[in-house]
Scaffold this active site. Structure first.
Site, PDB file in Angstrom:
ATOM      1  N   ASP A  22     -33.332  15.043  17.217  1.00 55.76           N
ATOM      2  CA  ASP A  22     -33.573  16.493  17.093  1.00 55.76           C
ATOM      3  C   ASP A  22     -34.928  16.873  17.696  1.00 55.76           C
ATOM      4  O   ASP A  22     -35.851  16.053  17.738  1.00 55.76           O
ATOM      5  CB  ASP A  22     -33.518  16.877  15.602  1.00 55.76           C
ATOM      6  CG  ASP A  22     -33.285  18.367  15.408  1.00 55.76           C
ATOM      7  OD1 ASP A  22     -32.954  19.069  16.389  1.00 55.76           O
ATOM      8  OD2 ASP A  22     -33.457  18.836  14.263  1.00 55.76           O
ATOM      9  N   HIS A  39     -33.488  18.569  26.746  1.00 57.70           N
ATOM     10  CA  HIS A  39     -32.305  17.707  26.682  1.00 57.70           C
ATOM     11  C   HIS A  39     -32.372  16.640  27.777  1.00 57.70           C
ATOM     12  O   HIS A  39     -32.049  15.472  27.548  1.00 57.70           O
ATOM     13  CB  HIS A  39     -31.028  18.531  26.839  1.00 57.70           C
ATOM     14  CG  HIS A  39     -30.816  19.554  25.765  1.00 57.70           C
ATOM     15  ND1 HIS A  39     -30.994  19.265  24.434  1.00 57.70           N
ATOM     16  CD2 HIS A  39     -30.469  20.870  25.815  1.00 57.70           C
ATOM     17  CE1 HIS A  39     -30.742  20.357  23.713  1.00 57.70           C
ATOM     18  NE2 HIS A  39     -30.430  21.342  24.531  1.00 57.70           N
ATOM     19  N   LEU A 133     -25.524  -5.237  21.294  1.00 57.97           N
ATOM     20  CA  LEU A 133     -25.559  -4.000  20.510  1.00 57.97           C
ATOM     21  C   LEU A 133     -24.292  -3.162  20.714  1.00 57.97           C
ATOM     22  O   LEU A 133     -23.814  -3.028  21.840  1.00 57.97           O
ATOM     23  CB  LEU A 133     -26.783  -3.178  20.967  1.00 57.97           C
ATOM     24  CG  LEU A 133     -26.951  -1.796  20.342  1.00 57.97           C
ATOM     25  CD1 LEU A 133     -27.432  -1.903  18.907  1.00 57.97           C
ATOM     26  CD2 LEU A 133     -27.939  -0.955  21.156  1.00 57.97           C
ATOM     27  N   LEU A 197     -29.489  16.621   6.525  1.00 61.08           N
ATOM     28  CA  LEU A 197     -28.495  15.734   7.143  1.00 61.08           C
ATOM     29  C   LEU A 197     -27.682  16.431   8.224  1.00 61.08           C
ATOM     30  O   LEU A 197     -27.078  15.761   9.066  1.00 61.08           O
ATOM     31  CB  LEU A 197     -27.547  15.176   6.076  1.00 61.08           C
ATOM     32  CG  LEU A 197     -28.184  14.234   5.049  1.00 61.08           C
ATOM     33  CD1 LEU A 197     -27.133  13.750   4.062  1.00 61.08           C
ATOM     34  CD2 LEU A 197     -28.850  13.033   5.728  1.00 61.08           C
TER      35      LEU A 197
HETATM   36  C1  IPE Z   1     -28.243  18.070  14.457  1.00 58.25           C
HETATM   37  O1  IPE Z   1     -29.208  18.829  15.065  1.00 58.25           O
HETATM   38  C2  IPE Z   1     -27.157  17.714  15.438  1.00 58.25           C
HETATM   39  C3  IPE Z   1     -27.552  16.785  16.490  1.00 58.25           C
HETATM   40  C4  IPE Z   1     -28.694  16.157  16.586  1.00 58.25           C
HETATM   41  C5  IPE Z   1     -26.551  16.538  17.499  1.00 58.25           C
HETATM   42  P1  IPE Z   1     -29.180  20.418  14.977  1.00 58.25           P
HETATM   43  O2  IPE Z   1     -30.390  20.921  15.671  1.00 58.25           O
HETATM   44  O3  IPE Z   1     -27.868  20.934  15.461  1.00 58.25           O
HETATM   45  O4  IPE Z   1     -29.273  20.658  13.406  1.00 58.25           O
HETATM   46  P2  IPE Z   1     -29.766  21.917  12.578  1.00 58.25           P
HETATM   47  O5  IPE Z   1     -29.064  23.108  13.150  1.00 58.25           O
HETATM   48  O6  IPE Z   1     -31.243  22.007  12.774  1.00 58.25           O
HETATM   49  O7  IPE Z   1     -29.403  21.611  11.175  1.00 58.25           O
HETATM   50  C1  IPE Z   2     -31.286  18.111  19.558  1.00 59.67           C
HETATM   51  O1  IPE Z   2     -32.270  19.023  19.907  1.00 59.67           O
HETATM   52  C2  IPE Z   2     -30.170  18.047  20.551  1.00 59.67           C
HETATM   53  C3  IPE Z   2     -28.893  18.611  20.061  1.00 59.67           C
HETATM   54  C4  IPE Z   2     -28.681  19.097  18.885  1.00 59.67           C
HETATM   55  C5  IPE Z   2     -27.779  18.607  20.983  1.00 59.67           C
HETATM   56  P1  IPE Z   2     -32.141  20.569  19.622  1.00 59.67           P
HETATM   57  O2  IPE Z   2     -31.461  21.208  20.796  1.00 59.67           O
HETATM   58  O3  IPE Z   2     -31.477  20.813  18.330  1.00 59.67           O
HETATM   59  O4  IPE Z   2     -33.657  21.016  19.588  1.00 59.67           O
HETATM   60  P2  IPE Z   2     -34.359  22.002  18.543  1.00 59.67           P
HETATM   61  O5  IPE Z   2     -33.999  21.548  17.179  1.00 59.67           O
HETATM   62  O6  IPE Z   2     -33.819  23.365  18.842  1.00 59.67           O
HETATM   63  O7  IPE Z   2     -35.812  21.872  18.833  1.00 59.67           O
HETATM   64 MG    MG Z   3     -32.201  20.982  16.416  1.00 53.68          MG
END
Ligand code: IPE
Ligand code: IPE
Ligand code: MG
Length: 242
Positions: A22, A39, A133, A197
């Site tokens: 995240d 990303h 792995l 989670l």
């Molecule tokens: C969780 O991250 C999903 C992934 C890492 C793929 P999100 O950014 O979508 O989660 P929330 O919205 O902060 O809970």
């Molecule tokens: C995690 O990073 C990647 C995915 C959920 C696909 P985010 O895109 O959720 O990044 P933030 O949480 O907005 O910083």
């Molecule tokens: Mg996120």
């Protein structure tokens, strides 16, 4: 699995590590860049983490790459994520084979665009003979949907007369989850400091050790992984006992 000479020595290596990757969007925002740059950078973190996990002797690494809820993001971001995923799956085959990594996937894989699904299938096949792995990508994944699909699968088995409802216990039920071939995670890492989670592996994380780091996913590198394993080493897993 043997500890690789390049990795630090650990007395107690988690068999299965799961990661909620995240913070990509925030990483980009901090730099005045579009979210997709976060990303893109995050793919490098995946590469480093897969290597670190393999070298540490972890057997299973599950990465939460895309949730069912993530389909609700703007179409342009979803399209870019799917393109990056397809590229990763195509370009990483040689690297995965070099490191003896076997790719697997969990989630509602039929929801993926056909070209991504096709490439996923190809990469899984191309790495299926590797014995190091196991890298499991959670794609279009939802913990609640996984549980509901497992319930539906159990009901079908009952209707076919293959199981008696009285026999259903945790072991039987687990065999109907996407993760039936893998042990439950020993360690869950979440980057970017969020303490939730987000619908990840709800059944499987019951007794998993949690490690939350403020590091944003695009900045996550091998030393961050080792730090999490170090923390895991010092835990006392009681499972309700004393
Ligand atoms: C969780 O991250 C999903 C992934 C890492 C793929 P999100 O950014 O979508 O989660 P929330 O919205 O902060 O809970
Ligand atoms: C995690 O990073 C990647 C995915 C959920 C696909 P985010 O895109 O959720 O990044 P933030 O949480 O907005 O910083
Ligand atoms: Mg996120």
């Amino acid at each position: 699995m043997p500890n690789h000479p390049k990795a630090p020595k650990f007395k107690n290596v988690p068999r299965h590590v799961a990661i909620i990757m995240d913070g990509n969007g925030r990483w980009a925002k901090q730099r005045g860049l579009p979210r997709i740059e976060g990303h893109r950078k995050g793919v490098e973190s995946v590469r480093a983490t897969v290597e670190a996990a393999g070298e540490t002797g972890v057997e299973f690494l599950t990465l939460y790459a895309f949730s069912v809820e993530n389909w609700n993001r703007p179409k342009a971001e979803v399209d870019t994520l799917m393109r990056l995923l397809q590229q990763f799956l195509r370009d990483e085959i040689a690297e995965l084979n070099k490191h003896n990594v076997r790719l697997q996937a969990i989630g509602r894989l039929a929801d993926l665009p056909a070209s991504v699904g096709g490439q996923l299938h190809e990469t899984i096949l191309a790495t299926s003979r590797n014995t190091g792995l196991t890298l499991i990508l959670a794609l279009s994944y939802s913990g609640r949907i996984e549980i509901i699909e497992a319930v539906q699968s159990v009901i079908r088995e009952i209707q076919l007369g293959h199981i008696d409802p009285a026999q259903i216990d945790e072991t039987v039920f687990s065999r109907h989850l996407y993760t039936r071939y893998y042990p439950d995670p020993d360690l869950l890492i979440r980057t970017s400091g969020e303490m939730r989670l987000s619908n990840f592996l709800l059944w499987q994380l019951s007794y998993t050790e949690l490690f939350v780091t403020p590091t944003l996913w695009p900045d996550f590198r091998k030393p961050d992984f080792y730090e999490a394993v170090r923390s895991y080493e010092s835990r006392n897993r009681r499972y309700g006992r004393i």
